[in-house]
Every structure is written in C-alpha cells, then in structure tokens.
Design an enzyme around this catalytic site. Structure first.
Site, PDB file in Angstrom:
ATOM      1  N   ASP A  76       0.845  -0.920  -0.301  1.00  0.00           N
ATOM      2  CA  ASP A  76      -0.107  -0.503  -0.219  1.00  0.00           C
ATOM      3  C   ASP A  76       0.879   1.262   0.015  1.00  0.00           C
ATOM      4  O   ASP A  76       2.180   1.311   0.263  1.00  0.00           O
ATOM      5  CB  ASP A  76      -1.115   0.151   2.003  1.00  0.00           C
ATOM      6  CG  ASP A  76      -1.739   1.535   1.463  1.00  0.00           C
ATOM      7  OD1 ASP A  76      -2.476   1.588   0.884  1.00  0.00           O
ATOM      8  OD2 ASP A  76      -1.572   2.252   2.204  1.00  0.00           O
ATOM      9  N   TYR A 127      -0.316   5.261   0.785  1.00  0.00           N
ATOM     10  CA  TYR A 127      -0.886   6.399   1.760  1.00  0.00           C
ATOM     11  C   TYR A 127      -1.018   5.941   3.071  1.00  0.00           C
ATOM     12  O   TYR A 127      -1.256   4.734   3.113  1.00  0.00           O
ATOM     13  CB  TYR A 127      -1.591   7.325   1.463  1.00  0.00           C
ATOM     14  CG  TYR A 127      -0.937   7.746   0.427  1.00  0.00           C
ATOM     15  CD1 TYR A 127      -0.424   8.648  -0.773  1.00  0.00           C
ATOM     16  CD2 TYR A 127      -1.719   7.059  -1.011  1.00  0.00           C
ATOM     17  CE1 TYR A 127      -0.021   8.831  -1.969  1.00  0.00           C
ATOM     18  CE2 TYR A 127      -1.927   7.656  -2.335  1.00  0.00           C
ATOM     19  CZ  TYR A 127      -1.023   8.858  -2.485  1.00  0.00           C
ATOM     20  OH  TYR A 127      -0.484   8.993  -4.271  1.00  0.00           O
ATOM     21  N   ARG A 160      -8.995  12.320   5.775  1.00  0.00           N
ATOM     22  CA  ARG A 160      -8.688  11.205   4.988  1.00  0.00           C
ATOM     23  C   ARG A 160     -10.154  10.323   5.612  1.00  0.00           C
ATOM     24  O   ARG A 160     -10.139   9.204   4.833  1.00  0.00           O
ATOM     25  CB  ARG A 160      -7.553  10.798   6.945  1.00  0.00           C
ATOM     26  CG  ARG A 160      -7.657   9.559   6.318  1.00  0.00           C
ATOM     27  CD  ARG A 160      -6.530   8.699   5.734  1.00  0.00           C
ATOM     28  NE  ARG A 160      -6.011   7.340   5.011  1.00  0.00           N
ATOM     29  CZ  ARG A 160      -5.679   6.384   4.383  1.00  0.00           C
ATOM     30  NH1 ARG A 160      -5.658   7.439   3.415  1.00  0.00           N
ATOM     31  NH2 ARG A 160      -5.437   5.470   4.450  1.00  0.00           N
ATOM     32  N   SER A 208      -2.330   0.805  -4.384  1.00  0.00           N
ATOM     33  CA  SER A 208      -2.954   1.731  -4.285  1.00  0.00           C
ATOM     34  C   SER A 208      -4.162   1.719  -5.090  1.00  0.00           C
ATOM     35  O   SER A 208      -4.207   1.918  -5.925  1.00  0.00           O
ATOM     36  CB  SER A 208      -1.916   2.840  -4.103  1.00  0.00           C
ATOM     37  OG  SER A 208      -1.988   3.848  -3.971  1.00  0.00           O
ATOM     38  N   ASN A 209      -4.778   2.627  -3.762  1.00  0.00           N
ATOM     39  CA  ASN A 209      -5.783   2.809  -4.750  1.00  0.00           C
ATOM     40  C   ASN A 209      -5.373   4.731  -5.349  1.00  0.00           C
ATOM     41  O   ASN A 209      -6.400   4.868  -6.284  1.00  0.00           O
ATOM     42  CB  ASN A 209      -6.497   3.969  -3.013  1.00  0.00           C
ATOM     43  CG  ASN A 209      -7.844   2.689  -2.689  1.00  0.00           C
ATOM     44  OD1 ASN A 209      -7.634   1.619  -3.506  1.00  0.00           O
ATOM     45  ND2 ASN A 209      -8.489   3.074  -2.014  1.00  0.00           N
TER      46      ASN A 209
END
Lengths: 228, 228
Positions: free
Chosen positions: A9, A11, A40, A117-118
């Site tokens: 991942d 972040y 967030r 990752s997103n």
C-alpha cells in the site's frame, strides 16, 4: 508459505501522510488535527461508497471532494490557495525514514515488488519520483485500472495478475488495518505495519503478521525465507 | 414524478439513536459522545467492508463488533453488562416525536410504506414493536435478504421488488446523507431528513428534496401530489 513478491500500500505505509496534518494546522490553527482526521475518513468513505455504487472517480478527485466536505463540516473557509497547498502535499509526501533502506534490502533478496494503491497513476508517479524510488518497484499498480477501490476483490487481483503468482505467495503490506484485513480475506499473505499501535479491527480476520515499522517487515521476510 | 410508495431508513430516520449516546455517557462519564460517534462510524464502516468483500454478517453482530473495537480504541473497559445495556438500547429506540403522526397521515393519503434498513429482521421487529408501528408498514425489509448492506444496489432493489414499482415512483427517505445519495444514484426519488443541518456530502449527487424533519417530508409529499 513461500513469499515470492511483495505488494505495498502507498499512503501511510510507504509515504508518511503526517505532513498533511502539519500543513493543515498551519493553514487552520487549532483545527489542523481535526481537519486531517475528518479528511482522511471522508476520503476513504467516498472510495467505498463509489465502489459499492459503481460510481468510480479517480482518487485525486475523491480526495479533493473529501477536503471540500470536511472544511464545510468544520466551518473552515477553504481558499483555492489552501486547497492547492493541501492537495499538492500528496504529490511530495516523504517516505518513512527506514523505508528506502528496507526496500533496497528486500530487492537485494531477489523479491519482486509492487505498489498497489487507491491512488491514481499520476499521483503515484509523482510521489515515487519525489522519493527517488523508481528503480525499486517492478510495477506501480493503481486501482484506476479496474475502477474499483480497495477492498474490492478486483482491486486486490491486480498484483496476482501482474506477477503471475497466487495471492498466497505474495506478501501484501499495509499500515491500514482495514486494508490488511481486506487483503487477508482476499487470500494474500499479509503484514500489518501497525505504526500507531492501534487495536486490531473486529472483522473476524487477522493479518498473518504485524510489526511496528518496515524494519519489522524486513525481519519477518527474512525469517519466513529461512523457515522454508 | 408520481410517488406511490415510501421506503424509510430506520436508525436515525425513524428511530432516534440519541439515547445511545446518553447511555454511553452514563456508563463512561466524559467519554459517551466520543464512544457513540466512533461506534456509529465503525458500525457503518464494517457494513461497507463486509459488503465489498462478500463477508456479510448480520447487523446486530456487526454492531457488537464495532462496539468492542471502539471501546478498545478509546481504552474503555467494556464489561458484559455494559455491552448488553448498550446493545439492548437498539431494541427499544424511541421514534422521533413527530413520526407516528406523520406516518399515519401518509398512510391516510393511501401511500404504501416500508422500512428498508441495514438492521437484521429481529432488530427491526423489536424496534417497530416497541413503537407500536406494526399497522403502519406494508413491509419491513432487511438487507439480510440479500446479504449486502446499503449502498449496494441489491439492497436498494428490495423495495421496488416488493412494491412492484420502479424506484423513481418510490420515495426513499433517510436522515443519513450517504444513504440518500446512494438511493439517488440507484434511481429512487429521494428525501434527505437533515436533522443535524449537516452539509451535503460531496458525491456529485443531490437528493431530490431535503427537510429538517418528518413534518417537512409530509409537506413535500402533499405538494408533490398536488402538482401532479
């Protein structure tokens, strides 16, 4: 278990999002922590709602939407300048101090590595560039390819596909417990980097291993390979 | 638009969850508000993670998991007694004061009505019973039937199916903005009961109408029918 590749991942795991709270505090004295936290939470909430409702929109835009909402909710006047500074911070987040050394050691052990990752591709390119990490990763995978955010199976499937390995032979690493849990459900071998010493989410699933930082991850990988 | 039926969200919309915060404050002085907020956030988060990962578990259990996590996170010692009191509160939540009258008026106008809730059938039966509302609703629909939580399309599809109407002809009513937005994406005509005067979620979608309480809903339905 035989780990042949690692998917990280981005972040919070590779890149330290702490500086966002610092900047928020500078822009909105006494409210920075509240803004960073709500921002967030909303960012992640919006990714989930958009995935459940098949209304995908890139992470950069979702992140911006979440910032706008959070400021409205907290009654903060978000100027365009402030918005640009806060969003711009995402492009230049610093890696946690131990990370580059650990990644190089893992690479030296012959492990293939990816980011999963997103974040959309442009965001990920920028932050990898900013940290001089291009030589480290074999693949930079964004959920943008499938238009569904983690924890959707289609998102997690990206790494097994690109490595040509089963999820069990890939170690998925995240500092977000929900992400480590989702990846465990999916079938990865998982490592939760629990930097904040948070309790395990009550989801009826436990990551295969947990440690306080990336150094603990390196140790785990070494021991796993020796135990083979 | 021709509204022929109404589908109501339950918790926070028909039934007032405020008493949960009050009880939490009694059990954990000075921490009740923080517990109630984190508990609610985690409860919803877990429904989404379990929906995205196809790991459904009934709402009662998810709610309990969220309570356990929230207490761990806040460092609160959750005794079994406290857990039972807090969970038990869900079974006997009071309706908002104006609701029964409004529901009766809507029924008098010949509208068919349903509850469409994340709650599992036992929870919903209990709270409807506790409020003497059994004669009001033609259907009490739980997402348990499809094992996916809102905002999954399969969950929203329950009301059109049972009423034999298109979603556009059903008014979906929720005090949770994300729920009203999800229902709008799905295709319902929607009414957001914005009791807390919250900002609209930044999801690029707007409920068809918004009001402060159920009286405003009644007014909206009356006007919509006169405008036909």
């Amino acid at each position: 278990m035989s780990i042949q590749a690692i998917a990280f991942d981005a972040y919070g795991t590779l890149f330290d999002v702490y500086s966002i709270g610092e900047l928020a505090e500078k822009l909105f004295p006494q409210r920075g922590a509240a803004l960073a936290e709500l921002w967030r939470d909303k960012q992640i909430e919006y990714t989930r709602l958009r995935t459940m409702c098949a209304t995908y929109k890139p992470f950069w835009e979702v992140t911006q939407d979440a910032l706008v909402f959070s400021c409205k909710k907290l009654g903060l006047d978000l100027t365009l300048d402030a918005q640009n500074s806060l969003m711009g911070q995402y492009a230049k987040l610093k890696a946690f101090p131990e990370n580059l050394g650990v990644l190089q050691d893992l690479q030296g052990m012959g492990l293939k590595m990816a980011i999963l990752s997103n974040g959309n591709p442009q965001m990920l390119e920028a932050v990898v560039d900013a940290n001089g990490m291009h030589g480290i990763f074999n693949h930079i995978l964004s959920v943008d390819a499938v238009k569904k955010y983690k924890t959707a199976p289609e998102a997690y499937q990206l790494a097994p596909d690109v490595f040509g390995l089963s999820a069990k032979n890939i170690l998925f690493v995240s500092s977000n417990c929900w992400d480590a849990c989702g990846a465990t459900w999916f079938g990865y071998t998982t490592f939760w980097v629990n930097r904040a010493n948070a309790p395990l989410e009550e989801l009826g699933v436990t990551p295969d291993a947990t440690g306080r930082d990336m150094t603990a991850l390196l140790e785990y990988v070494r021991q796993s390979r020796e135990a083979k």
